[in-house]
Design an enzyme around this catalytic site. Sequence first.
Site, PDB file in Angstrom:
ATOM      1  N   ARG A 163       0.822  -1.214   0.000  1.00 19.90           N
ATOM      2  CA  ARG A 163       0.000   0.000   0.000  1.00 19.90           C
ATOM      3  C   ARG A 163       0.859   1.269   0.000  1.00 19.90           C
ATOM      4  NH1 ARG A 163      -5.167  -1.559   3.911  1.00 19.90           N
ATOM      5  NH2 ARG A 163      -6.585  -1.997   2.187  1.00 19.90           N
ATOM      6  N   GLY A 184     -12.846  -3.779   1.255  1.00 21.11           N
ATOM      7  CA  GLY A 184     -14.202  -3.264   1.410  1.00 21.11           C
ATOM      8  C   GLY A 184     -14.515  -2.243   0.323  1.00 21.11           C
ATOM      9  N   GLY A 214      -6.305  -5.145   1.735  1.00 20.17           N
ATOM     10  CA  GLY A 214      -4.961  -4.999   2.276  1.00 20.17           C
ATOM     11  C   GLY A 214      -4.345  -6.351   2.589  1.00 20.17           C
ATOM     12  N   LYS A 218     -13.221  -9.076   8.843  1.00 20.08           N
ATOM     13  CA  LYS A 218     -14.192  -7.987   9.052  1.00 20.08           C
ATOM     14  C   LYS A 218     -15.581  -8.513   8.715  1.00 20.08           C
ATOM     15  CE  LYS A 218     -10.811  -4.389   8.141  1.00 20.08           C
ATOM     16  NZ  LYS A 218     -10.270  -3.459   7.144  1.00 20.08           N
TER      17      LYS A 218
END
Length: 403
Positions: free
Chosen positions: A37, A384, A360, A202
């Site tokens: 990232r 997401g 990620g 998540k």
Amino acid sequence: MKTIDELLAEGVAGKRIFVRADLNVPLAGTTITDDGRIRAVLPTVKALADAGARVVVASHLGRPKGAPDPAFSLAPAAARLGELLGADVPFATDTVGESARATVAALADGQVAVVENLRFNAGETSKDDAERGAFADQLAALADLYVGDGFGAVHRKHASVYDLPARLPHAAGYLIAKEVAVLKKLTDDLQRPYVVALGGAKVSDKLAVIDQLLGKADRILIGGGMAYTFLKAKGYEIGKSLLQEDQIPAVQEYIERAEKTGVELVLPVDALTATEFPDLETKAPANPTTVAADAIPADRMGLDIGPESCKLYASKLADAATVFWNGPMGVFEHPDYAEGTKAVAQALVESKGFTVVGGGDSAAAVRILGFDETAFGHISTGGGASLEYLEGKTLPGLAALED
Ligand SMILES: Nc1ncnc2c1ncn2[C@@H]1O[C@H](COP(=O)(O)OP(=O)(O)OP(=O)(O)O)[C@@H](O)[C@H]1O
Ligand SMILES: O=C(O)[C@H](O)COP(=O)(O)O
């Protein structure tokens, strides 16, 4: 959407530019285990610095609770950004306070600084417009212009993502432009069968996405932490596995709707289990036990899909014309629980379809497990974010850059 090239053409020398990046990298202590990232935002940061701008890079890292927490400091990411740029990158130990103001004031033309984790401030993620706005005002005082390039966070209605661009002239960075171009192609010209593989931790975020995906995907493979809420919804014993109890009725409805509409919802048939979560730092052998997915013992937790599920998922990916994969199939950071994630990654590598990996940790997993990045159609920095884009949702961080 104004592009960074238009901004550069107007001239940015001497201007203070706030770059909202997503430097939410995986860490083991203070060691970055995958810097993908950070590398992804380099083209934007370099272009602005080379053009003589004073670049203020900001990001969140993890989910601290609106107050400083050393475990979530951006300092390691700032240091890595400096290494990658081959330049001294000053780091402000707060986000909008004295340190940030002094660091930005001391910037020379062409220099890059990083401010501390945005989420150390309650205003960043607040649901209250006024509280978010007040924090955005403080952020706005640090800069003359705003460049949005944190694609991984564009689905968040947060101060730095949504409210700040309304306060400063703004443009989209190279990463956002690249991500949107690929995902747009995927939505405008979707080739079927379209198979989505979902995993990760998540669970509540990702479960909500399935509602929409049921109307779009031909097949949905469920792994990772969210699989256990599905198994529980089917009435199975899941022991100490991750569970989103309040979502069980919604998941039961998804299972029924999938049956009615002919969407194939594929769940694990077996699981690798242990009595305790493994030590991810020492990576001490965890000796997992394989059990059937409908009979996880009460004292065990599922930490990866089992060998039969690996074969099943590979077969369900084999004929896909389009694959979107978000979320590791297991706790891949430990070698004993990496096989499910490897099996899905391998199936994508062998796929003749267009493959997109988003997230990620998912993107990090692909690299950490040694896969060749070029074997995938696109590796997105957003999990997401890309899922919600594919759902057709308006993403706050993209909408804010549009006007
Ligand atoms: N069965 C499981 N139980 C607990 N954690 C799990 C399980 N399976 C996977 N995980 C964890 O899920 C984490 C990644 O989940 P996450 O949802 O953050 O994915 P992601 O690809 O980073 O997507 P995003 O970019 O949206 O965050 C990994 O750290 C992995 O260890
Ligand atoms: O990892 C991600 O998906 C992004 O950095 C966003 O993080 P969040 O889910 O904590 O908002």
